[in-house]
Design a protein around this motif. Structure first.
Motif, PDB file in Angstrom:
ATOM      1  N   ALA A   1     -23.230  25.680  40.395  1.00 58.23           N
ATOM      2  CA  ALA A   1     -22.233  24.992  41.206  1.00 58.23           C
ATOM      3  C   ALA A   1     -21.549  25.918  42.202  1.00 58.23           C
ATOM      4  O   ALA A   1     -20.726  25.470  43.004  1.00 58.23           O
ATOM      5  CB  ALA A   1     -21.182  24.340  40.312  1.00 58.23           C
TER       6      ALA A   1
ATOM      7  N   ALA B   1     -21.864  26.626  35.882  1.00 57.38           N
ATOM      8  CA  ALA B   1     -20.887  27.263  36.770  1.00 57.38           C
ATOM      9  C   ALA B   1     -21.583  28.075  37.850  1.00 57.38           C
ATOM     10  O   ALA B   1     -21.149  28.088  39.011  1.00 57.38           O
ATOM     11  CB  ALA B   1     -19.956  28.157  35.958  1.00 57.38           C
TER      12      ALA B   1
ATOM     13  N   VAL C   1     -14.171  34.784  35.957  1.00 54.10           N
ATOM     14  CA  VAL C   1     -14.111  33.370  35.599  1.00 54.10           C
ATOM     15  C   VAL C   1     -14.558  33.254  34.147  1.00 54.10           C
ATOM     16  O   VAL C   1     -15.701  33.581  33.811  1.00 54.10           O
ATOM     17  CB  VAL C   1     -15.014  32.515  36.513  1.00 54.10           C
ATOM     18  CG1 VAL C   1     -14.957  31.052  36.100  1.00 54.10           C
ATOM     19  CG2 VAL C   1     -14.594  32.678  37.966  1.00 54.10           C
TER      20      VAL C   1
ATOM     21  N   LYS D   1     -19.461  28.351  41.483  1.00 56.44           N
ATOM     22  CA  LYS D   1     -18.118  28.762  41.058  1.00 56.44           C
ATOM     23  C   LYS D   1     -18.031  30.269  40.846  1.00 56.44           C
ATOM     24  O   LYS D   1     -16.934  30.825  40.823  1.00 56.44           O
ATOM     25  CB  LYS D   1     -17.731  28.019  39.775  1.00 56.44           C
ATOM     26  CG  LYS D   1     -17.577  26.519  39.954  1.00 56.44           C
ATOM     27  CD  LYS D   1     -17.215  25.830  38.656  1.00 56.44           C
ATOM     28  CE  LYS D   1     -17.063  24.329  38.844  1.00 56.44           C
ATOM     29  NZ  LYS D   1     -16.739  23.638  37.573  1.00 56.44           N
TER      30      LYS D   1
ATOM     31  N   ARG E   1     -16.813  37.429  42.418  1.00 57.97           N
ATOM     32  CA  ARG E   1     -16.464  36.459  41.389  1.00 57.97           C
ATOM     33  C   ARG E   1     -17.548  36.475  40.316  1.00 57.97           C
ATOM     34  O   ARG E   1     -18.710  36.162  40.594  1.00 57.97           O
ATOM     35  CB  ARG E   1     -16.355  35.057  41.992  1.00 57.97           C
ATOM     36  CG  ARG E   1     -15.281  34.926  43.066  1.00 57.97           C
ATOM     37  CD  ARG E   1     -15.293  33.550  43.693  1.00 57.97           C
ATOM     38  NE  ARG E   1     -16.598  33.255  44.287  1.00 57.97           N
ATOM     39  CZ  ARG E   1     -16.877  32.148  44.967  1.00 57.97           C
ATOM     40  NH1 ARG E   1     -15.964  31.221  45.124  1.00 57.97           N
ATOM     41  NH2 ARG E   1     -18.069  31.958  45.490  1.00 57.97           N
TER      42      ARG E   1
END
Length: 267
Positions: free
Chosen positions: A95, A92, A82, A97, A41
């Protein structure tokens, strides 16, 4: 009885501490963790062509997206991109993500307090842009003017540091594309920004009345990982070195920036 209770409490606290350390170790991001998950990711910047934008289907395209595709190739994994605006990049990452950022982010000392940076994988000049008829040759010529800048970008501080001295009125926008649009529409008199993004916006619009007034710096950009991701950072450093040497990174520069990869600093 009291002594027994105290010993039991100490044991529980020690066990809790050990569990916390183990959890902290387990949360550390590594290449092995990513491979076990089966995909990577990556946070990628949008709103800053040619480094990042979206196509008609809403997919991220640009320099950063192509570099991210190479990462997926060498990891042997599918990539989940993302899409992020400049202010959202580090939050981001922190966190969880994303695993890391390939998001045109400058490795500054202030940012390095919170995250770790790889060696740079791209770089561009930064300058002041305005209408051709606007008499601006240096910082002094910006005195009293309304200027625009990308919020959360490294060039924002160039205006912030001179705000009082030059009596600037600073308008902050969410990305480079919006910042350039503010200049085109006359909302601001000048903007600070990267040459590649500004030139791409001028070309896309067919603009003939906007020009570079002066260059004030060069910004190298690094991939970014969380503080605990030492092994991941080293793998990314190795990959950046590899694609610099084999010409793949230069090909991306030629495709999106329109010129060869500049000499990138290392640290």
């Amino acid at each position: 009885m009291s002594l027994f209770k105290n010993l039991r409490m100490i044991g529980m606290l020690l066990a809790l501490g050990a569990g916390t350390l183990a959890a902290g170790h387990a949360s550390a991001q590594s290449v092995t963790d990513i491979i076990k998950r089966g995909k990577v990711r990556v946070g990628v910047l949008i709103g800053a062509p040619p480094y990042g934008s979206v196509d008609s289907q809403g997919n991220a395209i640009g320099y950063d997206a192509d570099v991210t595709a190479l990462i997926g190739k060498y990891l042997g994994l599918p990539v989940e991109i993302v899409q992020l605006t400049p202010p959202a990049r580090i939050p981001a990452l922190e966190a969880g993500k994303v695993d890391f950022l390939v998001a045109t982010l400058a490795p500054t000392p202030e940012r390095a307090k919170a995250v770790m940076f790889t060696i740079p994988y791209s770089a561009f000049q930064t300058g002041i842009y305005a209408k051709k008829g606007t008499p601006i040759k240096d910082w002094a010529d910006l005195k009293g003017r309304k200027v625009g800048v990308n919020r959360g970008s490294s060039v924002e501080r160039e205006f912030t540091n001179r705000e009082k001295e030059l009596n600037l009125t600073i308008l902050r926008f969410e990305d480079d594309a919006t910042t350039m649009q503010a200049l085109f529409s006359g909302q601001v008199e000048a903007i600070a920004g990267p040459d590649a993004q500004a030139n791409a916006a001028i070309k896309a619009r067919g603009e003939t009345d906007t020009e570079l007034k002066f260059v004030f710096g060069m910004q190298p950009n690094s991939m970014t990982v969380r503080k605990d991701a030492y092994e991941l950072k080293q793998w990314l450093n190795n990959m950046i070195y590899y694609i610099k040497q084999n010409g793949e990174l230069n090909a991306i520069s030629e495709k999106w920036v329109g010129g060869p990869l500049p000499q990138l600093p290392t640290f």
